[in-house]
Write a protein that holds these residues in place. Structure first.
Motif, mmCIF file in Angstrom:
data_model
loop_
_atom_site.group_PDB
_atom_site.id
_atom_site.type_symbol
_atom_site.label_atom_id
_atom_site.label_comp_id
_atom_site.label_asym_id
_atom_site.label_seq_id
_atom_site.Cartn_x
_atom_site.Cartn_y
_atom_site.Cartn_z
ATOM 1 N N PHE A 34 1.148 -1.538 -0.174
ATOM 2 C CA PHE A 34 -0.141 -0.240 0.519
ATOM 3 C C PHE A 34 0.557 1.273 0.236
ATOM 4 N N LEU A 35 1.932 1.185 0.700
ATOM 5 C CA LEU A 35 2.868 2.656 1.199
ATOM 6 C C LEU A 35 3.443 2.468 -0.637
ATOM 7 N N GLU A 36 3.470 1.496 -1.226
ATOM 8 C CA GLU A 36 4.228 1.428 -2.756
ATOM 9 C C GLU A 36 3.054 1.933 -3.957
ATOM 10 N N LEU A 37 1.693 2.081 -3.424
ATOM 11 C CA LEU A 37 0.804 3.259 -3.929
ATOM 12 C C LEU A 37 0.898 4.209 -3.835
ATOM 13 N N LYS A 38 0.593 4.451 -2.573
ATOM 14 C CA LYS A 38 0.758 5.891 -1.496
ATOM 15 C C LYS A 38 1.868 6.617 -2.428
ATOM 16 N N ALA A 39 2.753 6.046 -2.680
ATOM 17 C CA ALA A 39 3.813 6.844 -3.318
ATOM 18 C C ALA A 39 3.891 7.277 -4.679
ATOM 19 N N LEU A 40 3.707 6.815 -5.234
ATOM 20 C CA LEU A 40 2.819 6.701 -6.677
ATOM 21 C C LEU A 40 1.983 7.664 -6.872
ATOM 22 N N LEU A 41 1.304 7.775 -5.725
ATOM 23 C CA LEU A 41 -0.373 9.315 -5.471
ATOM 24 C C LEU A 41 0.290 10.035 -5.186
ATOM 25 N N GLU A 42 1.528 10.166 -4.938
ATOM 26 C CA GLU A 42 1.904 11.612 -4.213
ATOM 27 C C GLU A 42 1.924 12.238 -5.109
ATOM 28 N N PRO A 43 2.735 12.421 -5.860
ATOM 29 C CA PRO A 43 2.118 13.784 -7.423
ATOM 30 C C PRO A 43 0.672 14.746 -7.368
ATOM 31 N N PHE A 44 0.197 13.591 -6.841
ATOM 32 C CA PHE A 44 -1.699 14.069 -7.683
ATOM 33 C C PHE A 44 -1.993 14.847 -6.507
ATOM 34 N N GLY A 45 -1.382 15.040 -5.731
ATOM 35 C CA GLY A 45 -1.706 16.380 -4.428
ATOM 36 C C GLY A 45 -3.089 15.795 -3.782
ATOM 37 N N ILE A 46 -3.388 14.327 -3.829
ATOM 38 C CA ILE A 46 -4.883 13.973 -2.749
ATOM 39 C C ILE A 46 -5.261 14.621 -1.788
ATOM 40 N N THR A 47 -6.500 15.074 -1.254
ATOM 41 C CA THR A 47 -6.121 15.095 -0.237
ATOM 42 C C THR A 47 -8.055 14.683 0.560
ATOM 43 N N ARG A 48 -8.087 13.936 -0.058
ATOM 44 C CA ARG A 48 -9.067 12.652 0.035
ATOM 45 C C ARG A 48 -9.266 11.341 -0.334
ATOM 46 N N TYR A 49 -9.441 10.433 0.655
ATOM 47 C CA TYR A 49 -9.913 9.394 0.067
ATOM 48 C C TYR A 49 -10.017 8.396 0.765
ATOM 49 N N PHE A 50 -10.710 7.350 -0.299
ATOM 50 C CA PHE A 50 -12.012 7.107 0.086
ATOM 51 C C PHE A 50 -12.167 5.334 0.076
ATOM 52 N N THR A 51 -12.223 4.429 1.045
ATOM 53 C CA THR A 51 -11.666 3.255 0.730
ATOM 54 C C THR A 51 -13.159 2.647 1.843
ATOM 55 N N ASP A 52 -12.630 0.890 1.594
ATOM 56 C CA ASP A 52 -13.161 0.014 2.443
ATOM 57 C C ASP A 52 -12.960 0.031 4.130
ATOM 58 N N GLY A 53 -11.673 1.188 4.480
ATOM 59 C CA GLY A 53 -11.369 0.487 5.610
ATOM 60 C C GLY A 53 -10.684 -0.108 6.154
ATOM 61 N N TRP A 54 -10.286 -1.069 5.424
ATOM 62 C CA TRP A 54 -9.130 -2.645 5.203
ATOM 63 C C TRP A 54 -8.312 -1.603 5.909
#
Length: 161
Positions: free
Chosen positions: A74-94
């Motif tokens: 998951f941290l690999e994915l999160k690192a790939l998302l850094e350049p997008f500047g995401i301010t809100r994440y929607f998940t299933d709560g895992w």
């Protein structure tokens, strides 16, 4: 606009901002749906997970990674998302989301992850390796990741490899 409240406010206290939808999205920040999708390599004892993120409004895939269902992936994915500047994440709560996404940026619930769940259905329909009960499966992790990765690159990013 709440007309009832607006009637009782003095005009000096009312401030109006008009923004184009795309400019407002940039101002507010990008929101993203995150989820993981299970499949296996060789046997069900060797699970393989596709972790991916999509734009909450457009449904466009932003990034994806393959691996186990562990925080490091998951941290690999999160690192790939850094350049997008995401301010809100929607998940299933895992658990990985709970541990690595700030609570003020994180919204849990199926009501906000409908687009990514729909994408799962489409992927399972088009790629038989992702169907839980099938005779079509990958014998190596490399081949599994290549087949699904090529599909994602072609149909989600428009890159013909």
């Amino acid at each position: 606009m709440n007309q009832a409240v607006l009637k009782h406010l003095p005009p000096a206290q009312v401030e109006v901002e008009i923004w184009r939808a795309d400019e407002l999205e940039v101002r507010r920040g990008l929101s993203s749906e995150l989820d993981e999708m299970w499949s296996y390599v060789r046997s069900k004892a060797n699970p393989r997970w596709l972790w991916h993120a999509i734009d909450h409004h457009t449904g466009q895939v932003l990034a994806y990674v393959f691996g186990r269902r562990q925080d490091t992936v998951f941290l690999e994915l999160k690192a790939l998302l850094e350049p997008f500047g995401i301010t809100r994440y929607f998940t299933d709560g895992w658990g990985a989301y709970e541990r690595h996404v700030e609570a003020k940026q994180h919204t849990v619930g199926k009501a906000h992850t409908q687009k990514i769940e729909s994408k799962h259905i489409n992927l399972r329909t088009r790629i038989k390796r992702l169907v839980r009960r099938t005779i079509c499966f990958s014998k190596t992790e490399r081949m599994h990741d290549l087949v699904i990765g090529l599909f994602m690159n072609r149909y989600e990013f428009g890159v013909s490899v």
